[in-house]
Motif scaffolding. Structure first.
Motif, mmCIF file in Angstrom:
data_model
loop_
_atom_site.group_PDB
_atom_site.id
_atom_site.type_symbol
_atom_site.label_atom_id
_atom_site.label_comp_id
_atom_site.label_asym_id
_atom_site.label_seq_id
_atom_site.Cartn_x
_atom_site.Cartn_y
_atom_site.Cartn_z
ATOM 1 N N ALA A 95 0.326 6.640 5.871
ATOM 2 C CA ALA A 95 0.163 5.546 4.909
ATOM 3 C C ALA A 95 -1.079 4.716 5.187
ATOM 4 O O ALA A 95 -1.593 4.052 4.295
ATOM 5 N N LEU A 98 -1.761 -1.549 6.800
ATOM 6 C CA LEU A 98 -2.402 -2.544 7.645
ATOM 7 C C LEU A 98 -1.369 -3.269 8.501
ATOM 8 O O LEU A 98 -0.305 -3.652 8.021
ATOM 9 N N TYR B 33 0.720 -0.311 -1.980
ATOM 10 C CA TYR B 33 1.430 -0.841 -0.817
ATOM 11 C C TYR B 33 2.176 -2.111 -1.194
ATOM 12 O O TYR B 33 1.694 -2.909 -2.003
ATOM 13 N N TYR B 35 3.723 -5.477 0.861
ATOM 14 C CA TYR B 35 3.787 -6.225 2.105
ATOM 15 C C TYR B 35 4.626 -7.483 1.867
ATOM 16 O O TYR B 35 4.799 -7.922 0.732
ATOM 17 N N PHE B 45 4.133 -4.806 6.636
ATOM 18 C CA PHE B 45 4.179 -3.684 5.714
ATOM 19 C C PHE B 45 5.615 -3.361 5.342
ATOM 20 O O PHE B 45 6.517 -3.395 6.190
ATOM 21 N N TYR B 48 4.955 2.293 0.987
ATOM 22 C CA TYR B 48 3.678 2.850 0.523
ATOM 23 C C TYR B 48 3.938 4.017 -0.421
ATOM 24 O O TYR B 48 4.807 4.845 -0.169
ATOM 25 N N ASP B 56 6.466 6.300 1.724
ATOM 26 C CA ASP B 56 6.687 5.963 3.129
ATOM 27 C C ASP B 56 7.463 4.654 3.164
ATOM 28 O O ASP B 56 6.906 3.603 2.897
ATOM 29 N N SER B 58 8.997 3.327 5.785
ATOM 30 C CA SER B 58 9.261 2.977 7.181
ATOM 31 C C SER B 58 9.281 1.478 7.462
ATOM 32 O O SER B 58 9.829 1.043 8.463
ATOM 33 N N THR B 98 -5.765 6.631 0.040
ATOM 34 C CA THR B 98 -5.245 6.166 1.325
ATOM 35 C C THR B 98 -6.393 5.933 2.295
ATOM 36 O O THR B 98 -7.266 6.781 2.457
#
Lengths: 110, 113
Positions: A95, A98, B33, B35, B45, B48, B56, B58, B98
């Protein structure tokens, strides 16, 4: 694990004085580092990234792998530099998300 | 051109309710993304998306959080059974691919009472 540390929550300098915002990181591998800035009532925006080696608005930052630092510097601060500054590290996963430091609020006094 | 947009800009909800937050990325940006910016945790984060690949997830803090991206463009972040600790500013960012520069939206400020 990757981590970004900004030790100063608040930093005040006088107009025309040099300013340095500190950033240290921990990362296993070749890091990609950024400085983001958020001016009052504006969105977060990229200030500079280490791979471009540019000077933006008079700011520079040098990656020091030995000291694992990426400090942001400007020789003569201006009042319009007052903002929140975030140091960030690009992720190791697919990914490339950041990881941000906690930020430093810079105030440039007249 | 238009930047990343998010709606609503502010949302106040009662504990236990579900909320949906929307993100419109920059046209042509394939990476998106989410956040979260909160007082205790800073900027972290969440999730994504890249094109049609599996997201993703995670960074999602619990299974009450989910997100989808329809047609490779607009994304919706859903928080079910909101808790007070979910109060934060939720930021969306997009990039051409990405690893390239991420452009951030103005955020949605969520307050759970």
């Amino acid at each position: 694990a990757q981590r970004v540390t900004q030790p100063e929550k608040l930093l005040s300098v006088f107009k025309g004085a040099p300013v340095e915002l500190k950033c240290n990181y921990s990362y296993s591998g070749s890091p990609e580092l950024f400085w983001y800035v958020q001016y009052s009532r504006q969105r977060l925006q990229l200030l500079l990234r280490h791979i471009s080696r540019e000077s933006i608005k008079g700011f520079t930052a040098d990656l020091n792998k030995g000291e694992t630092s990426f400090h942001l510097k400007k020789p003569f601060a201006q009042e319009e530099d007052s903002a929140m500054y975030y140091c960030a590290l690009s992720g190791i996963g697919s990914a490339r998300q950041l990881t941000f430091g906690s930020g430093t609020q810079l105030t440039v006094l007249p | 051109g238009a930047g990343v947009s998010q709606s609503p800009s502010n949302k106040v909800t009662e504990k236990g309710k579900d909320v949906e937050l929307r993100c419109d990325p920059i046209s042509g940006h394939t990476a998106l993304y989410w956040y979260r910016q909160s007082l205790g945790q800073g900027l972290e984060f969440l999730i994504y998306f890249q094109g049609n690949s599996a997201p993703d997830k995670s960074g999602l803090p619990s299974d009450r959080f989910s997100a989808e991206r329809t047609g490779g463009s607009v994304s919706t972040l859903t928080i079910q059974r909101t808790q007070q600790e979910d109060s934060a500013v939720y930021l969306c960012a997009s990039s051409t691919r990405t690893g390239s520069e991420q452009y951030f939206g103005p955020g949605t400020r969520l307050t759970v009472t």
